[in-house]
Design a protein around this motif. Structure first.
Motif, PDB file in Angstrom:
ATOM      1  N   THR A   4       0.841  -1.200   0.000  1.00 45.63           N
ATOM      2  CA  THR A   4       0.000   0.000   0.000  1.00 45.63           C
ATOM      3  C   THR A   4       0.873   1.246   0.000  1.00 45.63           C
ATOM      4  O   THR A   4       1.862   1.320   0.724  1.00 45.63           O
ATOM      5  CB  THR A   4      -0.884  -0.004   1.271  1.00 45.63           C
ATOM      6  OG1 THR A   4      -1.580  -1.246   1.324  1.00 45.63           O
ATOM      7  CG2 THR A   4      -1.898   1.122   1.243  1.00 45.63           C
ATOM      8  N   ALA A   5       0.501   2.214  -0.826  1.00 46.15           N
ATOM      9  CA  ALA A   5       1.241   3.480  -0.863  1.00 46.15           C
ATOM     10  C   ALA A   5       1.111   4.193   0.477  1.00 46.15           C
ATOM     11  O   ALA A   5       0.042   4.212   1.087  1.00 46.15           O
ATOM     12  CB  ALA A   5       0.706   4.358  -1.984  1.00 46.15           C
ATOM     13  N   ARG A   6       2.217   4.754   0.923  1.00 46.15           N
ATOM     14  CA  ARG A   6       2.237   5.446   2.211  1.00 46.15           C
ATOM     15  C   ARG A   6       2.067   6.945   2.024  1.00 46.15           C
ATOM     16  O   ARG A   6       2.481   7.509   1.009  1.00 46.15           O
ATOM     17  CB  ARG A   6       3.582   5.196   2.914  1.00 46.15           C
ATOM     18  CG  ARG A   6       3.796   3.747   3.280  1.00 46.15           C
ATOM     19  CD  ARG A   6       5.203   3.528   3.799  1.00 46.15           C
ATOM     20  NE  ARG A   6       5.321   2.240   4.471  1.00 46.15           N
ATOM     21  CZ  ARG A   6       6.417   1.803   5.071  1.00 46.15           C
ATOM     22  NH1 ARG A   6       7.515   2.559   5.085  1.00 46.15           N
ATOM     23  NH2 ARG A   6       6.441   0.635   5.677  1.00 46.15           N
ATOM     24  N   ALA A   7       1.476   7.573   3.020  1.00 48.32           N
ATOM     25  CA  ALA A   7       1.353   9.039   3.011  1.00 48.32           C
ATOM     26  C   ALA A   7       1.615   9.565   4.411  1.00 48.32           C
ATOM     27  O   ALA A   7       1.213   8.957   5.400  1.00 48.32           O
ATOM     28  CB  ALA A   7      -0.040   9.468   2.553  1.00 48.32           C
ATOM     29  N   VAL A   8       2.303  10.702   4.484  1.00 52.71           N
ATOM     30  CA  VAL A   8       2.474  11.415   5.749  1.00 52.71           C
ATOM     31  C   VAL A   8       1.371  12.473   5.830  1.00 52.71           C
ATOM     32  O   VAL A   8       1.147  13.228   4.876  1.00 52.71           O
ATOM     33  CB  VAL A   8       3.860  12.083   5.840  1.00 52.71           C
ATOM     34  CG1 VAL A   8       3.968  12.959   7.090  1.00 52.71           C
ATOM     35  CG2 VAL A   8       4.959  11.010   5.856  1.00 52.71           C
ATOM     36  N   VAL A   9       0.661  12.494   6.954  1.00 51.57           N
ATOM     37  CA  VAL A   9      -0.436  13.448   7.138  1.00 51.57           C
ATOM     38  C   VAL A   9      -0.114  14.339   8.332  1.00 51.57           C
ATOM     39  O   VAL A   9       0.064  13.847   9.453  1.00 51.57           O
ATOM     40  CB  VAL A   9      -1.774  12.712   7.392  1.00 51.57           C
ATOM     41  CG1 VAL A   9      -2.911  13.720   7.535  1.00 51.57           C
ATOM     42  CG2 VAL A   9      -2.069  11.709   6.275  1.00 51.57           C
ATOM     43  N   LEU A  10      -0.024  15.648   8.093  1.00 52.91           N
ATOM     44  CA  LEU A  10       0.178  16.572   9.208  1.00 52.91           C
ATOM     45  C   LEU A  10      -1.102  16.631  10.026  1.00 52.91           C
ATOM     46  O   LEU A  10      -2.191  16.851   9.493  1.00 52.91           O
ATOM     47  CB  LEU A  10       0.554  17.966   8.691  1.00 52.91           C
ATOM     48  CG  LEU A  10       2.024  18.097   8.282  1.00 52.91           C
ATOM     49  CD1 LEU A  10       2.245  19.346   7.448  1.00 52.91           C
ATOM     50  CD2 LEU A  10       2.943  18.105   9.503  1.00 52.91           C
ATOM     51  N   ILE A  23      -9.584  11.552   4.877  1.00 48.97           N
ATOM     52  CA  ILE A  23      -9.584  11.579   3.406  1.00 48.97           C
ATOM     53  C   ILE A  23      -8.421  10.752   2.862  1.00 48.97           C
ATOM     54  O   ILE A  23      -8.593   9.963   1.924  1.00 48.97           O
ATOM     55  CB  ILE A  23      -9.522  13.035   2.892  1.00 48.97           C
ATOM     56  CG1 ILE A  23     -10.861  13.744   3.149  1.00 48.97           C
ATOM     57  CG2 ILE A  23      -9.169  13.081   1.406  1.00 48.97           C
ATOM     58  CD1 ILE A  23     -10.835  15.252   2.904  1.00 48.97           C
ATOM     59  N   ALA A  24      -7.234  10.905   3.454  1.00 46.72           N
ATOM     60  CA  ALA A  24      -6.067  10.127   2.999  1.00 46.72           C
ATOM     61  C   ALA A  24      -6.322   8.631   3.161  1.00 46.72           C
ATOM     62  O   ALA A  24      -6.010   7.829   2.273  1.00 46.72           O
ATOM     63  CB  ALA A  24      -4.822  10.556   3.782  1.00 46.72           C
ATOM     64  N   ARG A  25      -6.911   8.261   4.280  1.00 45.32           N
ATOM     65  CA  ARG A  25      -7.233   6.848   4.517  1.00 45.32           C
ATOM     66  C   ARG A  25      -8.255   6.364   3.492  1.00 45.32           C
ATOM     67  O   ARG A  25      -8.119   5.275   2.927  1.00 45.32           O
ATOM     68  CB  ARG A  25      -7.769   6.665   5.940  1.00 45.32           C
ATOM     69  CG  ARG A  25      -8.067   5.201   6.267  1.00 45.32           C
ATOM     70  CD  ARG A  25      -8.562   5.011   7.687  1.00 45.32           C
ATOM     71  NE  ARG A  25      -9.932   5.460   7.859  1.00 45.32           N
ATOM     72  CZ  ARG A  25     -10.673   5.179   8.928  1.00 45.32           C
ATOM     73  NH1 ARG A  25     -10.160   4.480   9.929  1.00 45.32           N
ATOM     74  NH2 ARG A  25     -11.914   5.618   9.022  1.00 45.32           N
ATOM     75  N   GLY A  28      -7.075   5.304   0.230  1.00 43.25           N
ATOM     76  CA  GLY A  28      -6.356   4.036   0.190  1.00 43.25           C
ATOM     77  C   GLY A  28      -4.917   4.086   0.662  1.00 43.25           C
ATOM     78  O   GLY A  28      -4.196   3.095   0.582  1.00 43.25           O
ATOM     79  N   PHE A  29      -4.483   5.237   1.164  1.00 41.90           N
ATOM     80  CA  PHE A  29      -3.110   5.340   1.665  1.00 41.90           C
ATOM     81  C   PHE A  29      -2.962   4.684   3.030  1.00 41.90           C
ATOM     82  O   PHE A  29      -3.900   4.693   3.835  1.00 41.90           O
ATOM     83  CB  PHE A  29      -2.686   6.808   1.786  1.00 41.90           C
ATOM     84  CG  PHE A  29      -2.426   7.485   0.479  1.00 41.90           C
ATOM     85  CD1 PHE A  29      -1.235   7.268  -0.206  1.00 41.90           C
ATOM     86  CD2 PHE A  29      -3.370   8.332  -0.091  1.00 41.90           C
ATOM     87  CE1 PHE A  29      -0.992   7.897  -1.422  1.00 41.90           C
ATOM     88  CE2 PHE A  29      -3.142   8.962  -1.312  1.00 41.90           C
ATOM     89  CZ  PHE A  29      -1.941   8.732  -1.985  1.00 41.90           C
ATOM     90  N   GLU A  30      -1.766   4.127   3.270  1.00 38.80           N
ATOM     91  CA  GLU A  30      -1.383   3.754   4.627  1.00 38.80           C
ATOM     92  C   GLU A  30      -0.859   5.047   5.256  1.00 38.80           C
ATOM     93  O   GLU A  30       0.096   5.646   4.748  1.00 38.80           O
ATOM     94  CB  GLU A  30      -0.280   2.692   4.588  1.00 38.80           C
ATOM     95  CG  GLU A  30       0.154   2.227   5.955  1.00 38.80           C
ATOM     96  CD  GLU A  30       1.210   1.126   5.874  1.00 38.80           C
ATOM     97  OE1 GLU A  30       0.947   0.025   6.385  1.00 38.80           O
ATOM     98  OE2 GLU A  30       2.287   1.372   5.292  1.00 38.80           O
ATOM     99  N   THR A  31      -1.511   5.506   6.334  1.00 29.46           N
ATOM    100  CA  THR A  31      -1.238   6.855   6.824  1.00 29.46           C
ATOM    101  C   THR A  31      -0.253   6.888   8.000  1.00 29.46           C
ATOM    102  O   THR A  31      -0.326   6.064   8.905  1.00 29.46           O
ATOM    103  CB  THR A  31      -2.543   7.563   7.237  1.00 29.46           C
ATOM    104  OG1 THR A  31      -3.224   6.766   8.220  1.00 29.46           O
ATOM    105  CG2 THR A  31      -3.460   7.761   6.036  1.00 29.46           C
ATOM    106  N   TYR A  32       0.633   7.839   7.939  1.00 29.77           N
ATOM    107  CA  TYR A  32       1.613   8.115   8.991  1.00 29.77           C
ATOM    108  C   TYR A  32       1.352   9.543   9.473  1.00 29.77           C
ATOM    109  O   TYR A  32       1.586  10.499   8.729  1.00 29.77           O
ATOM    110  CB  TYR A  32       3.040   7.959   8.448  1.00 29.77           C
ATOM    111  CG  TYR A  32       3.372   6.515   8.167  1.00 29.77           C
ATOM    112  CD1 TYR A  32       4.145   5.771   9.055  1.00 29.77           C
ATOM    113  CD2 TYR A  32       2.874   5.871   7.033  1.00 29.77           C
ATOM    114  CE1 TYR A  32       4.417   4.432   8.817  1.00 29.77           C
ATOM    115  CE2 TYR A  32       3.138   4.537   6.793  1.00 29.77           C
ATOM    116  CZ  TYR A  32       3.913   3.818   7.684  1.00 29.77           C
ATOM    117  OH  TYR A  32       4.179   2.491   7.454  1.00 29.77           O
ATOM    118  N   ALA A  33       0.822   9.654  10.682  1.00 29.28           N
ATOM    119  CA  ALA A  33       0.405  10.957  11.195  1.00 29.28           C
ATOM    120  C   ALA A  33       1.569  11.655  11.884  1.00 29.28           C
ATOM    121  O   ALA A  33       2.293  11.044  12.689  1.00 29.28           O
ATOM    122  CB  ALA A  33      -0.759  10.781  12.165  1.00 29.28           C
ATOM    123  N   LEU A  34       1.746  12.930  11.570  1.00 27.10           N
ATOM    124  CA  LEU A  34       2.841  13.710  12.134  1.00 27.10           C
ATOM    125  C   LEU A  34       2.292  14.963  12.804  1.00 27.10           C
ATOM    126  O   LEU A  34       1.649  15.796  12.164  1.00 27.10           O
ATOM    127  CB  LEU A  34       3.821  14.118  11.030  1.00 27.10           C
ATOM    128  CG  LEU A  34       4.984  15.017  11.464  1.00 27.10           C
ATOM    129  CD1 LEU A  34       5.910  14.300  12.431  1.00 27.10           C
ATOM    130  CD2 LEU A  34       5.763  15.503  10.245  1.00 27.10           C
TER     131      LEU A  34
END
Length: 230
Positions: A4-10, A23-25, A28-34
């Motif tokens: 799964t494509a990863r995304a960083v979410v502020l 929305i990122a989830r 379909g993104f695997e989300t990394y929250a920052l």
């Protein structure tokens, strides 16, 4: 087998960034929250960010620290500057934090490179917002251009994308979108001077925009207010 494509979410812990994570989830993104502790007085939003990241299924949640408060210059970081209440804003308000979104996107960019994530999400909004220069579409576009020039991944041919899915939505639209995606706004903290329990003042510009958004969306406002709030 593709991962799964990863995304960083502020993720500030506020209403907009919580919606952005949902929305990122949903995309379909695997989300990394920052979340970023930048010296903000309303630290309750950082506590809220943990709750939101957990509730919305972030793969990981990190807290980065960079003390913009050491420079002052904003009502959000300097206790000597009052947060305006019950007044309409003209021009760029004292709650603008110099370079905040530039700094936070840069930290997100660093983590994204390490994660192999080509996508960064930020909940900036240019409609119901306070006149901040770093919430405009031109800023987001310029940062994306810079990110592709500045990074190993950009140079090697992948494209980094900065997503600002809320940038042209009203607060009511954002709330409707979040409700549809299952966001519990009772977990979020928006107020510029929330107390340690996350209760809102009801009077600062952030509170007024939030309350008006729930009203316009026809959704009950789940915000806990301080006893004296009106």
């Amino acid at each position: 087998m593709t991962s799964t494509a990863r995304a960083v979410v502020l993720l500030s812990g506020g209403l907009d960034s919580a919606t952005c994570l949902a929305i990122a989830r949903d995309m379909g993104f695997e989300t990394y929250a920052l979340s970023v502790a930048y010296g903000q007085r309303h630290a309750a939003e950082l506590t809220a960010s943990k709750r939101v990241a957990e509730a919305l299924g972030a793969r990981e949640h990190r807290l980065a620290r960079v003390n913009l408060g050491q420079f002052g210059g904003s009502a959000l970081t300097d206790p000597g500057i009052a947060v305006p209440v019950d007044e309409e804003n003209t021009g760029i308000p004292v709650t603008y934090v110099p370079a905040r979104n530039t700094v936070m996107l840069s930290i997100a960019l660093a983590w994204a490179e390490v994660l192999g994530a080509n996508d960064i999400f930020v909940g900036v909004n240019a409609v119901d917002y306070s006149g901040y220069p770093d919430c405009r579409p031109e800023f987001i576009q310029a940062f994306e251009t810079m990110a592709n020039l500045a990074t190993k991944v950009g140079v090697e041919g992948a494209r980094l994308r900065i997503h600002a899915p809320l940038i042209e939505l009203t607060k009511a639209d954002i709330i409707r979108r979040g409700i549809a995606l299952g966001v519990d706004y009772g977990l979020t903290v928006t107020c510029y001077q929330a107390d340690d329990g996350g209760r809102a003042c009801g009077r600062c510009e952030a509170c007024r925009l939030r309350a008006a958004g729930f009203e316009a969306a026809g959704v009950p406002d789940p915000t806990p207010y301080q006893a004296h709030a009106h």
